[in-house]
Design a protein around this motif. Structure first.
Motif, PDB file in Angstrom:
ATOM      1  N   VAL A   1      21.826 -26.854  -4.323  1.00  0.00           N
ATOM      2  CA  VAL A   1      20.967 -27.345  -5.400  1.00  0.00           C
ATOM      3  C   VAL A   1      21.448 -28.705  -5.881  1.00  0.00           C
ATOM      4  O   VAL A   1      20.655 -29.647  -6.041  1.00  0.00           O
ATOM      5  CB  VAL A   1      20.950 -26.339  -6.566  1.00  0.00           C
ATOM      6  CG1 VAL A   1      20.260 -26.936  -7.787  1.00  0.00           C
ATOM      7  CG2 VAL A   1      20.255 -25.055  -6.137  1.00  0.00           C
ATOM      8  N   LEU A   2      22.740 -28.838  -6.105  1.00  0.00           N
ATOM      9  CA  LEU A   2      23.273 -30.098  -6.614  1.00  0.00           C
ATOM     10  C   LEU A   2      23.015 -31.250  -5.649  1.00  0.00           C
ATOM     11  O   LEU A   2      22.724 -32.380  -6.068  1.00  0.00           O
ATOM     12  CB  LEU A   2      24.778 -29.958  -6.868  1.00  0.00           C
ATOM     13  CG  LEU A   2      25.165 -28.945  -7.954  1.00  0.00           C
ATOM     14  CD1 LEU A   2      26.677 -28.780  -8.013  1.00  0.00           C
ATOM     15  CD2 LEU A   2      24.628 -29.375  -9.305  1.00  0.00           C
ATOM     16  N   ALA A   3      23.087 -30.976  -4.354  1.00  0.00           N
ATOM     17  CA  ALA A   3      22.849 -32.027  -3.360  1.00  0.00           C
ATOM     18  C   ALA A   3      21.397 -32.458  -3.319  1.00  0.00           C
ATOM     19  O   ALA A   3      21.082 -33.573  -2.872  1.00  0.00           O
ATOM     20  CB  ALA A   3      23.293 -31.540  -1.979  1.00  0.00           C
ATOM     21  N   ALA A   4      20.480 -31.602  -3.782  1.00  0.00           N
ATOM     22  CA  ALA A   4      19.050 -31.926  -3.728  1.00  0.00           C
ATOM     23  C   ALA A   4      18.569 -32.717  -4.938  1.00  0.00           C
ATOM     24  O   ALA A   4      17.458 -33.257  -4.928  1.00  0.00           O
ATOM     25  CB  ALA A   4      18.233 -30.637  -3.610  1.00  0.00           C
ATOM     26  N   LEU A   5      19.392 -32.831  -5.986  1.00  0.00           N
ATOM     27  CA  LEU A   5      18.962 -33.535  -7.192  1.00  0.00           C
ATOM     28  C   LEU A   5      19.014 -35.043  -6.983  1.00  0.00           C
ATOM     29  O   LEU A   5      19.952 -35.555  -6.364  1.00  0.00           O
ATOM     30  CB  LEU A   5      19.846 -33.141  -8.373  1.00  0.00           C
ATOM     31  CG  LEU A   5      19.818 -31.670  -8.799  1.00  0.00           C
ATOM     32  CD1 LEU A   5      20.774 -31.454  -9.971  1.00  0.00           C
ATOM     33  CD2 LEU A   5      18.414 -31.238  -9.173  1.00  0.00           C
ATOM     34  N   PRO A   6      18.035 -35.777  -7.516  1.00  0.00           N
ATOM     35  CA  PRO A   6      18.076 -37.239  -7.408  1.00  0.00           C
ATOM     36  C   PRO A   6      19.217 -37.829  -8.216  1.00  0.00           C
ATOM     37  O   PRO A   6      19.799 -37.169  -9.085  1.00  0.00           O
ATOM     38  CB  PRO A   6      16.708 -37.668  -7.966  1.00  0.00           C
ATOM     39  CG  PRO A   6      16.246 -36.523  -8.804  1.00  0.00           C
ATOM     40  CD  PRO A   6      16.830 -35.287  -8.206  1.00  0.00           C
TER      41      PRO A   6
ATOM     42  N   VAL B   1      19.307 -31.549 -16.868  1.00  0.00           N
ATOM     43  CA  VAL B   1      19.592 -30.167 -16.480  1.00  0.00           C
ATOM     44  C   VAL B   1      19.876 -29.367 -17.750  1.00  0.00           C
ATOM     45  O   VAL B   1      20.761 -29.719 -18.529  1.00  0.00           O
ATOM     46  CB  VAL B   1      20.801 -30.085 -15.521  1.00  0.00           C
ATOM     47  CG1 VAL B   1      21.139 -28.621 -15.214  1.00  0.00           C
ATOM     48  CG2 VAL B   1      20.489 -30.831 -14.228  1.00  0.00           C
ATOM     49  N   ARG B   2      19.096 -28.309 -17.961  1.00  0.00           N
ATOM     50  CA  ARG B   2      19.280 -27.435 -19.117  1.00  0.00           C
ATOM     51  C   ARG B   2      19.770 -26.080 -18.623  1.00  0.00           C
ATOM     52  O   ARG B   2      19.017 -25.351 -17.958  1.00  0.00           O
ATOM     53  CB  ARG B   2      17.968 -27.264 -19.886  1.00  0.00           C
ATOM     54  CG  ARG B   2      17.425 -28.534 -20.521  1.00  0.00           C
ATOM     55  CD  ARG B   2      16.092 -28.263 -21.193  1.00  0.00           C
ATOM     56  NE  ARG B   2      16.224 -27.220 -22.203  1.00  0.00           N
ATOM     57  CZ  ARG B   2      15.203 -26.467 -22.620  1.00  0.00           C
ATOM     58  NH1 ARG B   2      14.000 -26.625 -22.095  1.00  0.00           N
ATOM     59  NH2 ARG B   2      15.391 -25.551 -23.534  1.00  0.00           N
ATOM     60  N   VAL B   3      21.018 -25.759 -18.893  1.00  0.00           N
ATOM     61  CA  VAL B   3      21.565 -24.451 -18.518  1.00  0.00           C
ATOM     62  C   VAL B   3      21.199 -23.469 -19.625  1.00  0.00           C
ATOM     63  O   VAL B   3      21.587 -23.646 -20.778  1.00  0.00           O
ATOM     64  CB  VAL B   3      23.086 -24.519 -18.333  1.00  0.00           C
ATOM     65  CG1 VAL B   3      23.642 -23.143 -17.992  1.00  0.00           C
ATOM     66  CG2 VAL B   3      23.432 -25.512 -17.221  1.00  0.00           C
ATOM     67  N   LEU B   4      20.431 -22.447 -19.252  1.00  0.00           N
ATOM     68  CA  LEU B   4      19.890 -21.495 -20.218  1.00  0.00           C
ATOM     69  C   LEU B   4      20.328 -20.077 -19.874  1.00  0.00           C
ATOM     70  O   LEU B   4      20.696 -19.797 -18.729  1.00  0.00           O
ATOM     71  CB  LEU B   4      18.351 -21.548 -20.204  1.00  0.00           C
ATOM     72  CG  LEU B   4      17.673 -22.852 -20.565  1.00  0.00           C
ATOM     73  CD1 LEU B   4      16.159 -22.708 -20.400  1.00  0.00           C
ATOM     74  CD2 LEU B   4      18.002 -23.247 -21.995  1.00  0.00           C
ATOM     75  N   PRO B   5      20.246 -19.162 -20.830  1.00  0.00           N
ATOM     76  CA  PRO B   5      20.359 -17.754 -20.468  1.00  0.00           C
ATOM     77  C   PRO B   5      19.324 -17.417 -19.404  1.00  0.00           C
ATOM     78  O   PRO B   5      18.188 -17.913 -19.438  1.00  0.00           O
ATOM     79  CB  PRO B   5      20.060 -17.030 -21.792  1.00  0.00           C
ATOM     80  CG  PRO B   5      20.483 -18.005 -22.849  1.00  0.00           C
ATOM     81  CD  PRO B   5      20.126 -19.360 -22.286  1.00  0.00           C
TER      82      PRO B   5
ATOM     83  N   ALA C   1      11.555 -30.157  -5.492  1.00  0.00           N
ATOM     84  CA  ALA C   1      11.119 -28.886  -4.911  1.00  0.00           C
ATOM     85  C   ALA C   1      11.120 -28.965  -3.385  1.00  0.00           C
ATOM     86  O   ALA C   1      11.571 -28.037  -2.699  1.00  0.00           O
ATOM     87  CB  ALA C   1       9.741 -28.516  -5.431  1.00  0.00           C
ATOM     88  N   GLU C   2      10.640 -30.072  -2.851  1.00  0.00           N
ATOM     89  CA  GLU C   2      10.595 -30.222  -1.401  1.00  0.00           C
ATOM     90  C   GLU C   2      12.006 -30.303  -0.825  1.00  0.00           C
ATOM     91  O   GLU C   2      12.300 -29.696   0.230  1.00  0.00           O
ATOM     92  CB  GLU C   2       9.811 -31.495  -1.034  1.00  0.00           C
ATOM     93  CG  GLU C   2       9.600 -31.695   0.461  1.00  0.00           C
ATOM     94  CD  GLU C   2       8.828 -30.568   1.119  1.00  0.00           C
ATOM     95  OE1 GLU C   2       9.065 -30.315   2.321  1.00  0.00           O
ATOM     96  OE2 GLU C   2       8.007 -29.924   0.441  1.00  0.00           O
ATOM     97  N   ALA C   3      12.897 -31.021  -1.486  1.00  0.00           N
ATOM     98  CA  ALA C   3      14.271 -31.141  -0.989  1.00  0.00           C
ATOM     99  C   ALA C   3      14.959 -29.769  -1.001  1.00  0.00           C
ATOM    100  O   ALA C   3      15.679 -29.418  -0.044  1.00  0.00           O
ATOM    101  CB  ALA C   3      15.049 -32.133  -1.864  1.00  0.00           C
ATOM    102  N   LEU C   4      14.745 -28.985  -2.025  1.00  0.00           N
ATOM    103  CA  LEU C   4      15.360 -27.662  -2.089  1.00  0.00           C
ATOM    104  C   LEU C   4      14.809 -26.739  -1.000  1.00  0.00           C
ATOM    105  O   LEU C   4      15.555 -25.994  -0.371  1.00  0.00           O
ATOM    106  CB  LEU C   4      15.111 -27.037  -3.466  1.00  0.00           C
ATOM    107  CG  LEU C   4      15.960 -27.584  -4.622  1.00  0.00           C
ATOM    108  CD1 LEU C   4      15.470 -27.055  -5.952  1.00  0.00           C
ATOM    109  CD2 LEU C   4      17.424 -27.221  -4.413  1.00  0.00           C
ATOM    110  N   ARG C   5      13.522 -26.811  -0.771  1.00  0.00           N
ATOM    111  CA  ARG C   5      12.922 -25.941   0.243  1.00  0.00           C
ATOM    112  C   ARG C   5      13.367 -26.345   1.644  1.00  0.00           C
ATOM    113  O   ARG C   5      13.587 -25.493   2.510  1.00  0.00           O
ATOM    114  CB  ARG C   5      11.402 -25.976   0.128  1.00  0.00           C
ATOM    115  CG  ARG C   5      10.904 -25.367  -1.190  1.00  0.00           C
ATOM    116  CD  ARG C   5       9.412 -25.490  -1.346  1.00  0.00           C
ATOM    117  NE  ARG C   5       8.703 -24.666  -0.394  1.00  0.00           N
ATOM    118  CZ  ARG C   5       7.380 -24.622  -0.276  1.00  0.00           C
ATOM    119  NH1 ARG C   5       6.632 -25.384  -1.053  1.00  0.00           N
ATOM    120  NH2 ARG C   5       6.807 -23.844   0.628  1.00  0.00           N
ATOM    121  N   GLU C   6      13.554 -27.641   1.864  1.00  0.00           N
ATOM    122  CA  GLU C   6      14.043 -28.105   3.170  1.00  0.00           C
ATOM    123  C   GLU C   6      15.475 -27.624   3.396  1.00  0.00           C
ATOM    124  O   GLU C   6      15.819 -27.190   4.495  1.00  0.00           O
ATOM    125  CB  GLU C   6      13.970 -29.627   3.257  1.00  0.00           C
ATOM    126  CG  GLU C   6      12.551 -30.158   3.421  1.00  0.00           C
ATOM    127  CD  GLU C   6      12.526 -31.676   3.450  1.00  0.00           C
ATOM    128  OE1 GLU C   6      13.598 -32.298   3.253  1.00  0.00           O
ATOM    129  OE2 GLU C   6      11.448 -32.249   3.677  1.00  0.00           O
TER     130      GLU C   6
END
Length: 290
Positions: free
Chosen positions: A104-109, A115-119, A283-288
């Motif tokens: 996930v981290l590698a896919a972020l621009p 980034v909001r870390v939530l319950p 979304a596309e980067a994560l799916r790839e």
């Protein structure tokens, strides 16, 4: 039912005070009282006792319906606004803490991301109501099985990652030398209950027939490092994805070999259509990468 009256009722019930509800909603106390009276007249039942302020039996039943109803209204508004708006160049990502794995981290621009870390339970609602463009949800599942998503609004999910799960043990623990562990053998061990920083104990019980896994210490937070520090200090065991468990000082991460389960991460998108703008690229980067 008038949603304005329903929202007033939920606020009064939550705060147990007409005056505090009036202050939060920006109404006069008289207006709040009129809203509650109108709703009670509409439904033909008293909803609140006045001294103290508390839901009646009928009011408690209404509260069970009110949260999902109001959330659906917010989700409908967010869907329409999202469809009418121009594609955004920035992105807000709501995520559970353990969903932020290396893939996930590698896919972020490189820029433009919040980034909001939530319950964990709040991630779908954040996407549905438009306070986040995308969400990342995770949990324990059989390989290739989808996660069970709460019915908060029309949402679309995509599997974006699966990895092994490990029990995190202090390096002095009697089982630290094992190459694999059966989850059922640890049902009577002392566990850390950290529903928003690790994999919830309810998930472990679900994989073990619904029993076992007593809580020795409860951690209410989203910081995975705090959770691993508690495990290292011997306050209890915890279950984590392997990427979060391996390499923690003074601990050993032992893979779970039975039952056959994985840590699964899913991308959560609004049901209004395919993501657009920066959200579509992520979304596309994560799916790839999945």
């Amino acid at each position: 039912m008038d949603p304005h009256l329903l929202r007033t009722y939920v606020t009064v019930a939550r705060l147990a005070s007409f005056s505090e509800a009036a202050r939060e909603l920006g109404y006069t106390q008289s207006a709040v009282s009129q809203h509650i009276a109108a709703l009670e007249q509409d439904l033909g039942a008293p909803l609140l006792t006045r001294r103290p302020v508390a839901p009646t039996v009928a009011g408690g039943r209404l509260l069970e319906h009110a949260g999902p109803l109001l959330l659906r209204l917010e989700a409908a508004r967010a869907d329409v606004v999202r469809m009418a708006a121009a594609p955004g160049h920035e992105l807000t990502l709501a995520t559970a803490s353990t969903a932020l794995g290396p893939r996930v981290l590698a896919a972020l621009p490189a820029s433009g991301v919040t980034v909001r870390v939530l319950p964990r339970d709040e991630v779908p609602a954040a996407v549905a109501t438009g306070t986040a463009d995308l969400g990342l949800l995770d949990g324990l599942a059989a390989p290739s099985d989808p996660l069970r998503l709460p019915d908060v609004a029309p949402l679309t999910t995509y599997g974006v990652g699966e990895e092994p799960v490990c029990v995190l043990l202090p390096d002095t623990h009697p089982l630290a030398g094992r190459t694999g562990l059966r989850l059922g053998d640890l049902a009577d061990a002392r566990w850390l209950d950290a529903p928003d920083a690790g994999l919830p104990l309810a998930h472990l019980r679900g994989a073990n027939g619904g029993h076992g896994f007593r809580c020795a210490l409860r951690y209410e937070g989203t910081d995975v490092r705090a959770l691993t520090a508690l495990a290292a200090a011997g306050h209890g065991l915890t279950l984590l994805p392997s990427s979060a468990a391996v390499g923690v000082p003074r601990t050993v991460a032992v893979p779970v070999v039975e039952p056959r389960v994985v840590h699964r991460t899913e991308l959560v998108c609004s049901g209004a259509g395919a993501p657009r703008g920066a959200a579509a690229a992520v979304a596309e980067a994560l799916r790839e990468r999945s």
